[in-house]
Structures are given as structure tokens and as C-alpha cells.
Design a protein around this motif. Structure first.
Motif, PDB file in Angstrom:
ATOM      1  N   LEU A  46      -6.026  82.823  68.125  1.00 48.34           N
ATOM      2  CA  LEU A  46      -5.904  84.106  67.448  1.00 48.34           C
ATOM      3  C   LEU A  46      -5.235  85.074  68.414  1.00 48.34           C
ATOM      4  O   LEU A  46      -5.822  85.450  69.433  1.00 48.34           O
ATOM      5  N   LEU A  47      -3.981  85.415  68.144  1.00 47.33           N
ATOM      6  CA  LEU A  47      -3.235  86.348  68.975  1.00 47.33           C
ATOM      7  C   LEU A  47      -3.350  87.716  68.329  1.00 47.33           C
ATOM      8  O   LEU A  47      -2.847  87.939  67.230  1.00 47.33           O
ATOM      9  N   CYS A  48      -4.046  88.617  69.004  1.00 45.68           N
ATOM     10  CA  CYS A  48      -4.295  89.954  68.477  1.00 45.68           C
ATOM     11  C   CYS A  48      -3.089  90.832  68.786  1.00 45.68           C
ATOM     12  O   CYS A  48      -2.887  91.242  69.931  1.00 45.68           O
ATOM     13  N   ALA A  49      -2.284  91.077  67.784  1.00 51.49           N
ATOM     14  CA  ALA A  49      -1.004  91.764  67.969  1.00 51.49           C
ATOM     15  C   ALA A  49      -1.113  93.234  67.604  1.00 51.49           C
ATOM     16  O   ALA A  49      -1.516  93.574  66.496  1.00 51.49           O
ATOM     17  N   ASP A  50      -0.750  94.090  68.557  1.00 48.03           N
ATOM     18  CA  ASP A  50      -0.652  95.501  68.216  1.00 48.03           C
ATOM     19  C   ASP A  50       0.809  95.810  67.898  1.00 48.03           C
ATOM     20  O   ASP A  50       1.606  94.902  67.675  1.00 48.03           O
ATOM     21  N   THR A  51       1.173  97.069  67.908  1.00 43.72           N
ATOM     22  CA  THR A  51       2.548  97.429  67.540  1.00 43.72           C
ATOM     23  C   THR A  51       3.496  97.473  68.725  1.00 43.72           C
ATOM     24  O   THR A  51       4.699  97.647  68.532  1.00 43.72           O
ATOM     25  N   ASP A  52       2.986  97.291  69.934  1.00 45.80           N
ATOM     26  CA  ASP A  52       3.824  97.353  71.126  1.00 45.80           C
ATOM     27  C   ASP A  52       4.541  96.015  71.328  1.00 45.80           C
ATOM     28  O   ASP A  52       3.910  95.011  71.645  1.00 45.80           O
ATOM     29  N   VAL A  53       5.851  96.019  71.153  1.00 49.22           N
ATOM     30  CA  VAL A  53       6.646  94.796  71.230  1.00 49.22           C
ATOM     31  C   VAL A  53       6.527  94.145  72.609  1.00 49.22           C
ATOM     32  O   VAL A  53       6.376  92.921  72.718  1.00 49.22           O
ATOM     33  N   GLU A  54       6.563  94.941  73.668  1.00 51.61           N
ATOM     34  CA  GLU A  54       6.502  94.378  75.021  1.00 51.61           C
ATOM     35  C   GLU A  54       5.173  93.678  75.284  1.00 51.61           C
ATOM     36  O   GLU A  54       5.138  92.588  75.847  1.00 51.61           O
ATOM     37  N   ARG A  55       4.080  94.302  74.865  1.00 51.89           N
ATOM     38  CA  ARG A  55       2.769  93.670  75.084  1.00 51.89           C
ATOM     39  C   ARG A  55       2.660  92.357  74.314  1.00 51.89           C
ATOM     40  O   ARG A  55       2.174  91.359  74.835  1.00 51.89           O
ATOM     41  N   VAL A  56       3.089  92.361  73.074  1.00 45.42           N
ATOM     42  CA  VAL A  56       3.005  91.142  72.263  1.00 45.42           C
ATOM     43  C   VAL A  56       3.940  90.070  72.826  1.00 45.42           C
ATOM     44  O   VAL A  56       3.598  88.889  72.864  1.00 45.42           O
ATOM     45  N   THR A  57       5.101  90.469  73.323  1.00 48.96           N
ATOM     46  CA  THR A  57       6.021  89.526  73.956  1.00 48.96           C
ATOM     47  C   THR A  57       5.354  88.877  75.171  1.00 48.96           C
ATOM     48  O   THR A  57       5.481  87.670  75.394  1.00 48.96           O
ATOM     49  N   ASP A  58       4.640  89.676  75.953  1.00 53.93           N
ATOM     50  CA  ASP A  58       3.914  89.126  77.105  1.00 53.93           C
ATOM     51  C   ASP A  58       2.834  88.141  76.656  1.00 53.93           C
ATOM     52  O   ASP A  58       2.619  87.112  77.296  1.00 53.93           O
ATOM     53  N   GLN A  59       2.156  88.439  75.570  1.00 51.21           N
ATOM     54  CA  GLN A  59       1.146  87.519  75.049  1.00 51.21           C
ATOM     55  C   GLN A  59       1.782  86.195  74.624  1.00 51.21           C
ATOM     56  O   GLN A  59       1.259  85.128  74.931  1.00 51.21           O
TER      57      GLN A  59
END
Length: 132
Positions: free
Chosen positions: A5-18
């Protein structure tokens, strides 16, 4: 099949790091399903996690790496919703992104990632962007 379960917020950079943290783990993409999960603050009939740029980029990158990807969403208290989703999807691993917060802010307010990590019944992969 394992579920992340990848908890994705709206920040593209943070999600890219995940996504990068997952794609560099020794995982067999044929045996792992990634559920991109976004919690909206308010319940809106127009809300659609698939329309978020961060979710779109993560979906593309994970599918390119060979993972099966599903997008799910809910609204409400983010930590509670994430923990409930982890149980509902029988997640084997949670991926959350942190934000830099002052020690005072952490003590007073905590964070969604911190609350999830402390209360989760499954392992939590905590990712933090270096530039945050």
C-alpha cells in the motif's frame, strides 16, 4: 501475491521517491501488487485520485517496472483511513512519505506518517525526499 500500500499524497517528488524506493528493493514485480492510495481531506463526489499528477506519475513508473497497480481512495482522517485500508487490502508493507517538521511541531501535532508507523500491524517503509 504480496500487496504494498503506497500512500500517495499530492507531492510529485515525494511520491517519486516512494516509487524509487520500491523499485530498488529486491521484489519480483510478477508477485507484487501495488495499491496507490490517496486520502482526500473532504468527501467530494468529484474527487478522483487518478487525476492527481503524483498518482499518474507513480502509476506510469510502477507499471513500467512491471508491477500490477491499482488506485484507491477515501476521505477523512488520513492516518485512520490508511490503517483501515492496510487491513482491508491485507497489505504486507506500507510505504509512507515524511515531511520535515520542527521538533516542536512533531511534539505538538505529530504527523500522518508517524501515526501510521506507530500503529501499523505491518512493516512500514518510510521515505523522505532529501530536498524536503
Amino acid at each position: 501475491m504480496k500487496t504494498i500500500l503506497l500512500c500517495a499524497d499530492t507531492d510529485v517528488e515525494r511520491v517519486t521517491d516512494q516509487v524509487e524506493s520500491l523499485t530498488t528493493l529486491p521484489l519480483d514485480p510478477d508477485r507484487v501488487r501495488v495499491v496507490l492510495y490517496h486520502v482526500f481531506r473532504a468527501d467530494g463526489t468529484e474527487a478522483d485520485a487518478r487525476k492527481l499528477k503524483s498518482v499518474g506519475r507513480a502509476t506510469e513508473a510502477l507499471e513500467a517496472a512491471g508491477f500490477e497497480v491499482a488506485v484507491e481512495q477515501s476521505s477523512g482522517d488520513a492516518a485512520r483511513e490508511i490503517l483501515d485500508a492496510a487491513e482491508s487490502f491485507d497489505a504486507d508493507l506500507l510505504s509512507v512519505a515524511g515531511r520535515r517538521t520542527s521538533p516542536t511541531g512533531k511534539a505538538l501535532f505529530g504527523s500522518v506518517a508517524q501515526r501510521v508507523a506507530l500503529r501499523s500491524d505491518c512493516p512500514v517503509l518510510f521515505c523522505s525526499a532529501a530536498s524536503d
